[in-house]
Design a protein around this motif. Sequence first.
Motif, PDB file in Angstrom:
ATOM      1  N   TYR A   1      39.204  87.150  59.652  1.00 45.21           N
ATOM      2  CA  TYR A   1      40.367  86.413  60.128  1.00 45.21           C
ATOM      3  C   TYR A   1      40.074  85.732  61.463  1.00 45.21           C
ATOM      4  O   TYR A   1      40.430  84.576  61.661  1.00 45.21           O
ATOM      5  N   TYR A   2      39.423  86.424  62.373  1.00 45.00           N
ATOM      6  CA  TYR A   2      39.136  85.830  63.678  1.00 45.00           C
ATOM      7  C   TYR A   2      38.097  84.722  63.578  1.00 45.00           C
ATOM      8  O   TYR A   2      38.151  83.738  64.309  1.00 45.00           O
ATOM      9  N   PHE A   3      37.122  84.864  62.678  1.00 49.60           N
ATOM     10  CA  PHE A   3      36.203  83.741  62.439  1.00 49.60           C
ATOM     11  C   PHE A   3      36.981  82.536  61.921  1.00 49.60           C
ATOM     12  O   PHE A   3      36.776  81.408  62.368  1.00 49.60           O
ATOM     13  N   TYR A   4      37.866  82.766  60.971  1.00 45.23           N
ATOM     14  CA  TYR A   4      38.680  81.685  60.415  1.00 45.23           C
ATOM     15  C   TYR A   4      39.519  81.026  61.509  1.00 45.23           C
ATOM     16  O   TYR A   4      39.570  79.802  61.617  1.00 45.23           O
ATOM     17  N   LYS A   5      40.161  81.830  62.342  1.00 42.12           N
ATOM     18  CA  LYS A   5      41.003  81.307  63.413  1.00 42.12           C
ATOM     19  C   LYS A   5      40.191  80.454  64.385  1.00 42.12           C
ATOM     20  O   LYS A   5      40.586  79.341  64.743  1.00 42.12           O
ATOM     21  N   ASN A   6      39.048  80.946  64.795  1.00 40.37           N
ATOM     22  CA  ASN A   6      38.240  80.213  65.764  1.00 40.37           C
ATOM     23  C   ASN A   6      37.617  78.965  65.167  1.00 40.37           C
ATOM     24  O   ASN A   6      37.552  77.925  65.828  1.00 40.37           O
ATOM     25  N   VAL A   7      37.153  79.039  63.934  1.00 37.92           N
ATOM     26  CA  VAL A   7      36.596  77.851  63.288  1.00 37.92           C
ATOM     27  C   VAL A   7      37.674  76.787  63.119  1.00 37.92           C
ATOM     28  O   VAL A   7      37.433  75.594  63.345  1.00 37.92           O
ATOM     29  N   THR A   8      38.872  77.196  62.770  1.00 39.41           N
ATOM     30  CA  THR A   8      39.972  76.246  62.612  1.00 39.41           C
ATOM     31  C   THR A   8      40.279  75.546  63.925  1.00 39.41           C
ATOM     32  O   THR A   8      40.402  74.317  63.972  1.00 39.41           O
ATOM     33  N   TYR A   9      40.371  76.299  64.993  1.00 36.23           N
ATOM     34  CA  TYR A   9      40.722  75.699  66.286  1.00 36.23           C
ATOM     35  C   TYR A   9      39.590  74.812  66.814  1.00 36.23           C
ATOM     36  O   TYR A   9      39.832  73.712  67.306  1.00 36.23           O
ATOM     37  N   VAL A  10      38.358  75.271  66.705  1.00 38.46           N
ATOM     38  CA  VAL A  10      37.228  74.464  67.181  1.00 38.46           C
ATOM     39  C   VAL A  10      37.069  73.213  66.336  1.00 38.46           C
ATOM     40  O   VAL A  10      36.760  72.134  66.863  1.00 38.46           O
ATOM     41  N   ASN A  11      37.297  73.311  65.036  1.00 38.75           N
ATOM     42  CA  ASN A  11      37.237  72.140  64.166  1.00 38.75           C
ATOM     43  C   ASN A  11      38.286  71.112  64.580  1.00 38.75           C
ATOM     44  O   ASN A  11      38.021  69.907  64.617  1.00 38.75           O
ATOM     45  N   LEU A  12      39.457  71.570  64.915  1.00 42.22           N
ATOM     46  CA  LEU A  12      40.523  70.686  65.382  1.00 42.22           C
ATOM     47  C   LEU A  12      40.123  69.985  66.678  1.00 42.22           C
ATOM     48  O   LEU A  12      40.305  68.766  66.831  1.00 42.22           O
TER      49      LEU A  12
ATOM     50  N   GLY B   1      37.194  63.828  77.033  1.00 43.78           N
ATOM     51  CA  GLY B   1      37.412  65.129  77.645  1.00 43.78           C
ATOM     52  C   GLY B   1      38.871  65.435  77.905  1.00 43.78           C
ATOM     53  O   GLY B   1      39.177  66.400  78.596  1.00 43.78           O
ATOM     54  N   THR B   2      39.767  64.623  77.385  1.00 44.89           N
ATOM     55  CA  THR B   2      41.190  64.900  77.578  1.00 44.89           C
ATOM     56  C   THR B   2      41.589  66.135  76.788  1.00 44.89           C
ATOM     57  O   THR B   2      41.012  66.445  75.750  1.00 44.89           O
ATOM     58  N   SER B   3      42.589  66.783  77.293  1.00 38.77           N
ATOM     59  CA  SER B   3      43.053  68.010  76.649  1.00 38.77           C
ATOM     60  C   SER B   3      43.923  67.664  75.447  1.00 38.77           C
ATOM     61  O   SER B   3      44.799  66.803  75.525  1.00 38.77           O
TER      62      SER B   3
ATOM     63  N   PHE C   1      37.068  69.435  67.711  1.00 41.21           N
ATOM     64  CA  PHE C   1      35.945  68.538  67.400  1.00 41.21           C
ATOM     65  C   PHE C   1      36.448  67.193  66.895  1.00 41.21           C
ATOM     66  O   PHE C   1      36.030  66.135  67.378  1.00 41.21           O
ATOM     67  N   TRP C   2      37.352  67.209  65.931  1.00 37.45           N
ATOM     68  CA  TRP C   2      37.847  65.948  65.389  1.00 37.45           C
ATOM     69  C   TRP C   2      38.743  65.216  66.386  1.00 37.45           C
ATOM     70  O   TRP C   2      38.790  63.984  66.387  1.00 37.45           O
ATOM     71  N   TYR C   3      39.415  65.933  67.269  1.00 39.70           N
ATOM     72  CA  TYR C   3      40.221  65.283  68.298  1.00 39.70           C
ATOM     73  C   TYR C   3      39.336  64.495  69.264  1.00 39.70           C
ATOM     74  O   TYR C   3      39.724  63.429  69.752  1.00 39.70           O
TER      75      TYR C   3
END
Length: 187
Positions: free
Chosen positions: A121-132, A144-146, A134-136
């Motif tokens: 679950y934590y791998f899934y959570k972190n991959v989801t957030y980092v993927n988001l 570098g904007t938040s 990355f595409w942003y």
Amino acid sequence: GLVIDGRTLEHVLHDSLQNIFLELTEKCRAVVCCQATPLQKSVLVKLVRSKLKAMTLAVGDGANDVSMIQVADTGVGISGQEGMQAVMASDFAISQFRHLRKLLLVHGHWCYTRLTNMVFYYFYKNVTYVNLLFWYQFFCGFSGTSMTDYWILILFNLLFTSVPPIIYGVLDKDVSAEILMQLPQLY
């Protein structure tokens, strides 16, 4: 099985006989050491842990078992007539030796499955957030904007992604306790 007393164990724990003793113990289903000193108990657990690279479980009920319980990977203290020293030094405490079977087979199995699912679950959570993120960065030209305010990130980690694992960890039981007690192979 093998039964060894404290006087014999003292000779076995010397460097010259350790490998022979470990080869013998690997061929046994059970090894019982009786009348051993607290130092001998802890040295024996250290020996098995280091030489055989095995996970160790130490079960004790008195002050003379504290060093053995602390050296083992998992220590179980039994509260009884000899006091509470073993319980205070242990990872898990039980009131009687007969509860050890349920602790290992039922609660150990449930804990293992819950922990493995939590890691996924934590791998899934972190991959989801980092993927988001990355595409942003493609969207904003890697400026570098938040992407979010800091309080949204706090809520994301605190509420949205921590409550489901807590509920899952408390309520999930993949197999009933009765089946786990009947089939120890499931552990």
